[in-house]
Design a protein around this motif. Structure first.
Motif, PDB file in Angstrom:
ATOM      1  N   MET A   1     -10.581 -55.346 -41.030  1.00 47.23           N
ATOM      2  CA  MET A   1     -11.946 -55.761 -41.328  1.00 47.23           C
ATOM      3  C   MET A   1     -12.846 -55.565 -40.113  1.00 47.23           C
ATOM      4  SD  MET A   1     -13.669 -58.196 -43.653  1.00 47.23           S
ATOM      5  CE  MET A   1     -14.835 -59.479 -43.404  1.00 47.23           C
ATOM      6  N   ARG A   2     -12.267 -55.473 -38.932  1.00 47.55           N
ATOM      7  CA  ARG A   2     -13.096 -55.315 -37.734  1.00 47.55           C
ATOM      8  C   ARG A   2     -13.988 -54.088 -37.798  1.00 47.55           C
ATOM      9  NH1 ARG A   2      -8.519 -55.997 -33.668  1.00 47.55           N
ATOM     10  NH2 ARG A   2      -7.691 -57.870 -34.569  1.00 47.55           N
ATOM     11  N   GLU A   3     -13.462 -52.985 -38.335  1.00 46.54           N
ATOM     12  CA  GLU A   3     -14.274 -51.777 -38.436  1.00 46.54           C
ATOM     13  C   GLU A   3     -15.470 -52.004 -39.347  1.00 46.54           C
ATOM     14  OE1 GLU A   3     -14.307 -49.046 -36.718  1.00 46.54           O
ATOM     15  OE2 GLU A   3     -12.569 -49.720 -35.590  1.00 46.54           O
ATOM     16  N   PHE A   4     -15.263 -52.736 -40.429  1.00 49.66           N
ATOM     17  CA  PHE A   4     -16.372 -53.003 -41.335  1.00 49.66           C
ATOM     18  C   PHE A   4     -17.401 -53.895 -40.668  1.00 49.66           C
ATOM     19  CE2 PHE A   4     -13.451 -51.330 -44.406  1.00 49.66           C
ATOM     20  CZ  PHE A   4     -14.285 -50.668 -45.284  1.00 49.66           C
ATOM     21  N   GLU A   5     -16.959 -54.882 -39.912  1.00 45.80           N
ATOM     22  CA  GLU A   5     -17.889 -55.752 -39.194  1.00 45.80           C
ATOM     23  C   GLU A   5     -18.669 -54.952 -38.161  1.00 45.80           C
ATOM     24  OE1 GLU A   5     -15.202 -58.707 -37.748  1.00 45.80           O
ATOM     25  OE2 GLU A   5     -15.376 -59.908 -39.572  1.00 45.80           O
ATOM     26  N   ARG A   6     -17.999 -54.043 -37.491  1.00 44.65           N
ATOM     27  CA  ARG A   6     -18.652 -53.239 -36.454  1.00 44.65           C
ATOM     28  C   ARG A   6     -19.685 -52.293 -37.059  1.00 44.65           C
ATOM     29  NH1 ARG A   6     -17.304 -48.541 -32.985  1.00 44.65           N
ATOM     30  NH2 ARG A   6     -15.574 -48.036 -34.369  1.00 44.65           N
ATOM     31  N   HIS A   7     -19.389 -51.736 -38.217  1.00 50.18           N
ATOM     32  CA  HIS A   7     -20.281 -50.746 -38.820  1.00 50.18           C
ATOM     33  C   HIS A   7     -21.277 -51.327 -39.822  1.00 50.18           C
ATOM     34  CE1 HIS A   7     -18.596 -47.069 -37.129  1.00 50.18           C
ATOM     35  NE2 HIS A   7     -17.454 -47.724 -37.136  1.00 50.18           N
ATOM     36  N   PHE A   8     -20.950 -52.475 -40.416  1.00 49.68           N
ATOM     37  CA  PHE A   8     -21.807 -53.026 -41.457  1.00 49.68           C
ATOM     38  C   PHE A   8     -22.311 -54.431 -41.163  1.00 49.68           C
ATOM     39  CE2 PHE A   8     -19.144 -49.856 -43.539  1.00 49.68           C
ATOM     40  CZ  PHE A   8     -20.103 -49.087 -44.165  1.00 49.68           C
ATOM     41  N   GLY A   9     -21.951 -54.975 -40.011  1.00 48.10           N
ATOM     42  CA  GLY A   9     -22.447 -56.295 -39.610  1.00 48.10           C
ATOM     43  C   GLY A   9     -22.203 -57.358 -40.657  1.00 48.10           C
ATOM     44  N   GLY A  10     -23.264 -58.055 -41.028  1.00 51.72           N
ATOM     45  CA  GLY A  10     -23.176 -59.171 -41.960  1.00 51.72           C
ATOM     46  C   GLY A  10     -22.781 -58.778 -43.380  1.00 51.72           C
ATOM     47  N   LEU A  11     -22.783 -57.498 -43.696  1.00 48.48           N
ATOM     48  CA  LEU A  11     -22.397 -57.045 -45.034  1.00 48.48           C
ATOM     49  C   LEU A  11     -20.887 -56.891 -45.189  1.00 48.48           C
ATOM     50  CD1 LEU A  11     -25.091 -54.302 -45.713  1.00 48.48           C
ATOM     51  CD2 LEU A  11     -24.952 -56.582 -46.721  1.00 48.48           C
ATOM     52  N   ALA A  12     -20.147 -56.968 -44.103  1.00 45.97           N
ATOM     53  CA  ALA A  12     -18.707 -56.723 -44.134  1.00 45.97           C
ATOM     54  C   ALA A  12     -17.989 -57.633 -45.127  1.00 45.97           C
ATOM     55  CB  ALA A  12     -18.110 -56.888 -42.738  1.00 45.97           C
ATOM     56  N   GLU A  13     -18.319 -58.895 -45.114  1.00 45.05           N
ATOM     57  CA  GLU A  13     -17.647 -59.838 -46.019  1.00 45.05           C
ATOM     58  C   GLU A  13     -17.985 -59.517 -47.476  1.00 45.05           C
ATOM     59  OE1 GLU A  13     -17.629 -64.594 -46.801  1.00 45.05           O
ATOM     60  OE2 GLU A  13     -17.617 -63.913 -44.715  1.00 45.05           O
ATOM     61  N   LYS A  14     -19.243 -59.197 -47.736  1.00 40.51           N
ATOM     62  CA  LYS A  14     -19.657 -58.844 -49.097  1.00 40.51           C
ATOM     63  C   LYS A  14     -18.926 -57.589 -49.570  1.00 40.51           C
ATOM     64  CE  LYS A  14     -23.755 -57.854 -51.881  1.00 40.51           C
ATOM     65  NZ  LYS A  14     -25.214 -57.776 -51.895  1.00 40.51           N
ATOM     66  N   ILE A  15     -18.785 -56.626 -48.687  1.00 39.33           N
ATOM     67  CA  ILE A  15     -18.073 -55.396 -49.031  1.00 39.33           C
ATOM     68  C   ILE A  15     -16.625 -55.719 -49.402  1.00 39.33           C
ATOM     69  CG2 ILE A  15     -17.153 -53.234 -48.090  1.00 39.33           C
ATOM     70  CD1 ILE A  15     -19.770 -53.101 -46.387  1.00 39.33           C
ATOM     71  N   GLN A  16     -15.974 -56.528 -48.587  1.00 40.86           N
ATOM     72  CA  GLN A  16     -14.574 -56.867 -48.857  1.00 40.86           C
ATOM     73  C   GLN A  16     -14.419 -57.599 -50.193  1.00 40.86           C
ATOM     74  OE1 GLN A  16     -12.144 -55.558 -47.190  1.00 40.86           O
ATOM     75  NE2 GLN A  16     -13.505 -54.705 -45.660  1.00 40.86           N
ATOM     76  N   GLU A  17     -15.344 -58.470 -50.511  1.00 38.02           N
ATOM     77  CA  GLU A  17     -15.289 -59.185 -51.792  1.00 38.02           C
ATOM     78  C   GLU A  17     -15.501 -58.231 -52.966  1.00 38.02           C
ATOM     79  OE1 GLU A  17     -14.459 -62.358 -52.725  1.00 38.02           O
ATOM     80  OE2 GLU A  17     -13.762 -62.419 -50.645  1.00 38.02           O
ATOM     81  N   ARG A  18     -16.475 -57.353 -52.857  1.00 43.83           N
ATOM     82  CA  ARG A  18     -16.773 -56.396 -53.938  1.00 43.83           C
ATOM     83  C   ARG A  18     -15.632 -55.418 -54.157  1.00 43.83           C
ATOM     84  NH1 ARG A  18     -22.248 -54.941 -55.052  1.00 43.83           N
ATOM     85  NH2 ARG A  18     -21.303 -53.369 -56.401  1.00 43.83           N
ATOM     86  N   ARG A  19     -14.892 -55.097 -53.099  1.00 44.20           N
ATOM     87  CA  ARG A  19     -13.763 -54.172 -53.228  1.00 44.20           C
ATOM     88  C   ARG A  19     -12.734 -54.685 -54.220  1.00 44.20           C
ATOM     89  NH1 ARG A  19     -11.504 -52.104 -47.511  1.00 44.20           N
ATOM     90  NH2 ARG A  19     -10.303 -50.782 -48.913  1.00 44.20           N
ATOM     91  N   LYS A  20     -12.634 -55.977 -54.353  1.00 43.32           N
ATOM     92  CA  LYS A  20     -11.637 -56.579 -55.251  1.00 43.32           C
ATOM     93  C   LYS A  20     -11.935 -56.290 -56.714  1.00 43.32           C
ATOM     94  CE  LYS A  20     -10.806 -60.317 -51.989  1.00 43.32           C
ATOM     95  NZ  LYS A  20     -10.979 -61.744 -51.707  1.00 43.32           N
ATOM     96  N   THR A  21     -13.197 -56.047 -57.038  1.00 44.19           N
ATOM     97  CA  THR A  21     -13.580 -55.851 -58.440  1.00 44.19           C
ATOM     98  C   THR A  21     -14.195 -54.485 -58.716  1.00 44.19           C
ATOM     99  OG1 THR A  21     -15.738 -56.876 -58.030  1.00 44.19           O
ATOM    100  CG2 THR A  21     -13.958 -58.321 -58.806  1.00 44.19           C
ATOM    101  N   ASP A  22     -14.411 -53.688 -57.689  1.00 41.89           N
ATOM    102  CA  ASP A  22     -15.052 -52.386 -57.848  1.00 41.89           C
ATOM    103  C   ASP A  22     -14.111 -51.312 -57.308  1.00 41.89           C
ATOM    104  OD1 ASP A  22     -16.634 -50.051 -57.585  1.00 41.89           O
ATOM    105  OD2 ASP A  22     -18.450 -51.223 -57.193  1.00 41.89           O
ATOM    106  N   ALA A  23     -13.407 -50.658 -58.222  1.00 43.87           N
ATOM    107  CA  ALA A  23     -12.401 -49.664 -57.828  1.00 43.87           C
ATOM    108  C   ALA A  23     -13.014 -48.492 -57.070  1.00 43.87           C
ATOM    109  CB  ALA A  23     -11.644 -49.164 -59.055  1.00 43.87           C
ATOM    110  N   GLU A  24     -14.206 -48.073 -57.466  1.00 47.76           N
ATOM    111  CA  GLU A  24     -14.855 -46.951 -56.790  1.00 47.76           C
ATOM    112  C   GLU A  24     -15.220 -47.331 -55.353  1.00 47.76           C
ATOM    113  OE1 GLU A  24     -18.560 -43.828 -57.337  1.00 47.76           O
ATOM    114  OE2 GLU A  24     -18.292 -45.410 -58.802  1.00 47.76           O
TER     115      GLU A  24
END
Length: 71
Positions: A1-24
């Motif tokens: 998750m560190r890479e997502f935090e580094r590249h997407f800042g505050g959106l990293a957590e939202k991205i990780q949550e959406r990945r669970k329900t969005d296969a694409e």
């Protein structure tokens, strides 16, 4: 998750949550993670690799951010 935090800042957590329900989105994120781990490869000349890496990374980031926008 560190890479997502580094590249997407505050959106990293939202991205990780959406990945669970969005296969694409999950597939795009997997590609992003793979690219980040392959950054250490030295199979191409440095300048060509850096240009390709930056271009691919920018494209994946754009796709991830587009998936977060409401329809």
């Amino acid at each position: 998750m560190r890479e997502f935090e580094r590249h997407f800042g505050g959106l990293a957590e939202k991205i990780q949550e959406r990945r669970k329900t969005d296969a694409e989105l999950d597939e795009i994120c997997n590609d992003f993670e793979l690219l980040m781990t392959s950054q250490q490869c030295e199979f191409a000349p440095e300048d060509a690799w850096n240009d390709a890496f930056k271009s691919s990374l920018a494209g994946l980031k754009k796709e991830i951010l587009a998936k977060l926008k409401p329809d």
